[in-house]
Design an enzyme around this catalytic site. Structure first.
Site, mmCIF file in Angstrom:
data_model
loop_
_atom_site.group_PDB
_atom_site.id
_atom_site.type_symbol
_atom_site.label_atom_id
_atom_site.label_comp_id
_atom_site.label_asym_id
_atom_site.label_seq_id
_atom_site.Cartn_x
_atom_site.Cartn_y
_atom_site.Cartn_z
ATOM 1 N N ASP A 1 38.345 53.617 35.032
ATOM 2 C CA ASP A 1 38.591 52.609 34.007
ATOM 3 C C ASP A 1 37.336 51.726 33.889
ATOM 4 O OD1 ASP A 1 40.064 51.346 32.111
ATOM 5 O OD2 ASP A 1 41.340 50.235 33.487
ATOM 6 N N THR B 1 36.803 49.856 26.887
ATOM 7 C CA THR B 1 37.090 49.079 25.678
ATOM 8 C C THR B 1 35.792 48.929 24.872
ATOM 9 O OG1 THR B 1 36.719 47.123 27.030
ATOM 10 C CG2 THR B 1 39.003 47.744 26.629
#
Ligand code: ADE
Length: 343
Positions: A111, A160
């Site tokens: 992540d 992101t």
């Protein structure tokens, strides 16, 4: 900052419940149809060839299900998954240790992969390309590099910030997919499913109300569902109706578009302190005492999506819709925003 009920960022208290709500197989995964179709093919092809799946980069705003997809891909392929994050791997040796422990075909999920330190990232290059790790042993004149073969594996990177993934790393992914905000129908289906799993009674109007205020983000929808359940339990015999959901969410200061007080602050600040913009990100962040990265990752994507914000070369601009939403007159005569950038 206060706990933000519409934050896309995960919060500790919700972890175990969130886990029970996460779909475990692709067939339970609602929405993101194009991505799901492509993944089904990639997984089926790898299974047929008895190979590991090619590395996958998932990008998009927080809370849309990147980690969930990582777990689903591993489950569909019948392999184990190791979940970690960019900032958690500080030294190249940590990365070598993770990579050498992977079994054949395993998924490594990283992540916030854009936050991997560069020297750690470099270990990944040969691992991804040739399933080899190399590192330097000894120091000074005796220093030499060692190569070690590792098991073929699938790296799933999530971020992101697609633009902040370095190009050598980006180039080594076989495919990159952007997760989109969920449409209203998908959100209703997700909330309905979550209510069923959590044994929450909600009628269709109640579900519609929660879905509409969820910013197209399952993590937010599930969190709102739990908050509305609390309200229904205390004031309304446990049944979530449209009326109850509306009351509860209004009390939580989530408006009918899913915007909360911080979103309002962002827009209001651009309009009132900077005459509607353009204003630079850092100036805007300082003016509302918010972190610039949080604005970029959490607030901005949805405000852009609903057309309240524009990003221009000179900074952020509030649109007419944003003015209308806050009930502020749009400055019709101010043509400065329409002029091309002359600088
Ligand atoms: N929960 C979170 N994301 C979901 C999705 N895409 N489908 C079903 N349930 C979910």
């Amino acid at each position: 900052m206060n706990e933000r009920v519409v934050s896309g960022i995960s919060q500790e208290e919700d972890h175990s419940i969130d886990n029970s709500l996460r779909p475990k197989r692709l067939s339970d995964y609602i929405g993101q149809t194009r991505l799901k179709t492509n993944l089904e093919i990639a997984i089926a092809a790898a299974v047929q060839r008895q190979e590991s799946i090619d590395h996958i980069l998932l990008h998009g705003p927080p809370g849309l299900g990147k980690t969930t997809l990582g777990n689903i891909i591993a489950a569909e392929r019948g392999v184990s998954i190791k979940v970690t994050s960019g900032p958690a791997i500080e030294r190249p040796a940590d990365m070598v240790s993770i990579l050498t422990r992977l079994q054949q075909g395993d998924v490594l999920f990283i992540d916030e992969i854009h936050r991997l330190p560069r020297i750690v990232e470099e270990v990944l290059y040969s691992a991804m390309e040739d399933f080899v790790v190399s590192w330097v042993i000894d120091k000074g004149l005796k220093a030499r590099s060692m190569n070690l073969a590792i098991q073929p594996f699938t790296l799933i990177g999530a971020t992101t910030r697609y633009g902040m993934v370095s190009s050598p790393l980006r180039d080594r992914f076989g495919s990159a997919y952007r997760l989109e905000f969920y449409d209203n129908e998908s959100m209703r289906e997700i909330i309905r499913r979550s209510a069923r799993i959590l044994e929450i009674e909600a009628d269709e109007d109640g579900i519609r109300e929660i879905a509409a205020r969820s910013r197209g983000t399952p993590r937010i929808g599930n969190r709102l569902l739990k908050r509305v359940r609390d309200y229904a339990q205390v004031v309304a015999d446990n049944l979530i109706t449209g009326h109850i959901a509306k009351d509860a969410l209004t009390k939580l200061e989530v408006d009918y578009l899913g915007l909360d007080d911080t979103d309002h602050l962002v827009i209001r600040s651009i309009i009132e302190k900077f005459q509607g913009g353009p204003v630079g990100l850092n100036t805007l962040a300082a003016s509302i005492s918010e972190d610039a990265d949080t604005i970029t990752d959490v607030y901005e994507p949805f405000l852009l999506q609903i057309g309240f914000l524009d990003r221009t070369s000179r900074g952020r601009v509030a649109t007419r819709q944003a003015y209308d939403h806050l009930g502020i007159d749009y400055p019709e005569n101010d043509r400065s925003k329409d002029q091309p950038n002359l600088f």
